[in-house]
Scaffold this motif. Structure first.
Motif, short mmCIF file in Angstrom:
data_model
loop_
_atom_site.label_atom_id
_atom_site.label_comp_id
_atom_site.label_asym_id
_atom_site.label_seq_id
_atom_site.Cartn_x
_atom_site.Cartn_y
_atom_site.Cartn_z
N LYS A 43 0.83 -1.21 0.00
CA LYS A 43 0.00 0.00 0.00
C LYS A 43 0.86 1.26 0.00
CE LYS A 43 -4.29 -0.89 2.07
NZ LYS A 43 -5.07 -1.00 3.31
N ALA A 44 2.00 1.23 0.65
CA ALA A 44 2.89 2.39 0.62
C ALA A 44 3.33 2.67 -0.81
CB ALA A 44 4.11 2.15 1.52
N MET A 45 3.62 1.60 -1.56
CA MET A 45 4.05 1.76 -2.95
C MET A 45 2.91 2.27 -3.83
SD MET A 45 5.47 -1.19 -5.55
CE MET A 45 3.92 -2.10 -5.61
N VAL A 80 -0.39 3.39 -2.92
CA VAL A 80 -1.20 4.53 -2.46
C VAL A 80 -0.36 5.78 -2.27
CG1 VAL A 80 -2.72 5.36 -0.61
CG2 VAL A 80 -2.84 2.97 -1.33
N GLU A 81 0.79 5.60 -1.60
CA GLU A 81 1.60 6.76 -1.24
C GLU A 81 2.69 7.07 -2.26
OE1 GLU A 81 3.03 5.67 2.64
OE2 GLU A 81 1.00 5.16 3.29
N GLY A 82 2.91 6.18 -3.21
CA GLY A 82 3.94 6.39 -4.21
C GLY A 82 5.35 6.18 -3.68
N ALA A 83 5.47 5.39 -2.59
CA ALA A 83 6.80 5.10 -2.03
C ALA A 83 7.62 4.34 -3.08
CB ALA A 83 6.66 4.25 -0.77
N PRO A 84 8.93 4.46 -3.02
CA PRO A 84 9.78 3.73 -3.97
C PRO A 84 9.48 2.23 -3.88
CG PRO A 84 11.10 5.26 -2.67
CD PRO A 84 9.72 5.26 -2.08
N LEU A 120 5.69 -5.89 -7.59
CA LEU A 120 6.25 -4.67 -8.18
C LEU A 120 5.59 -4.36 -9.52
CD1 LEU A 120 10.04 -5.14 -7.39
CD2 LEU A 120 8.45 -3.55 -6.31
N ALA A 121 5.00 -5.36 -10.14
CA ALA A 121 4.31 -5.15 -11.42
C ALA A 121 3.20 -4.12 -11.29
CB ALA A 121 3.74 -6.47 -11.94
N LEU A 122 2.70 -3.93 -10.07
CA LEU A 122 1.61 -2.97 -9.84
C LEU A 122 2.11 -1.60 -9.38
CD1 LEU A 122 -0.76 -5.56 -8.21
CD2 LEU A 122 -1.19 -4.37 -10.36
N SER A 123 3.41 -1.38 -9.40
CA SER A 123 3.96 -0.11 -8.93
C SER A 123 3.47 1.09 -9.73
CB SER A 123 5.49 -0.15 -8.93
OG SER A 123 5.99 -0.34 -10.25
N GLY A 124 3.21 0.90 -11.02
CA GLY A 124 2.73 2.00 -11.86
C GLY A 124 1.36 2.51 -11.50
N ARG A 167 -7.12 4.10 -10.31
CA ARG A 167 -6.91 2.64 -10.23
C ARG A 167 -6.39 2.17 -8.87
NH1 ARG A 167 -9.83 0.64 -13.83
NH2 ARG A 167 -8.47 -0.97 -14.52
N VAL A 168 -6.05 3.11 -7.99
CA VAL A 168 -5.50 2.74 -6.68
C VAL A 168 -6.49 1.87 -5.90
CG1 VAL A 168 -4.78 3.66 -4.43
CG2 VAL A 168 -3.89 4.66 -6.54
#
Length: 138
Positions: free
Chosen positions: A94-96, A98-102, A111-115, A122-123
């Protein structure tokens, strides 16, 4: 599009077209559901937890590619983990998203959903199953 973006797109499509762990878990002793009214996505997450460890995880419902792929990837990622490890994984994910964390390398294929962090609409799709997981583990 970079090679990494292409790989991520391929992972999402694979999990959408052939979701892992989809269907009823008859031995479930924990379950929770979620609904995203803005797009109609629905999910139910079912878990079999014994001795503080997730022995099995399944989901059912209907949703877009992001929602379905996220639920599929999530069930794969939490199997065998302790409840605490699964909740920590949910927080990292969720940090990645929702919050855009690295992106955290510990997330593996997630990680495939990092975009998704760049696509605010889409969040909720990506986090729907994770919210249900957290609810089921309370």
């Amino acid at each position: 599009m970079s090679v990494l973006d292409e790989l991520y797109k391929e992972i999402i499509l694979k999990h959408y077209q052939n979701p892992r762990n989809y269907g009823l878990l008859l031995e479930a002793n924990r379950a929770a559901g979620g609904h995203n009214p803005s797009c109609g996505d629905q999910v139910e997450v079912m878990l079999r937890v014994e001795g503080g460890r997730i022995l099995d995880a399944r989901f059912q419902g209907q949703g877009c590619a992001i929602s379905t792929a996220s639920a599929s990837l999530m069930t794969e990622a939490v199997k065998g983990k302790t409840v605490e490890e699964a909740l920590e994984l949910a927080q990292r994910f969720k940090a990645m998203v929702v919050e855009g964390a690295p992106p955290d390398p510990h997330l593996g294929d997630l990680l495939a959903l990092s975009g998704v962090a760049k696509l605010p609409a889409r969040v909720k799709c990506a986090t729907l199953a994770w919210n249900a997981l957290e609810e089921a583990l309370k």
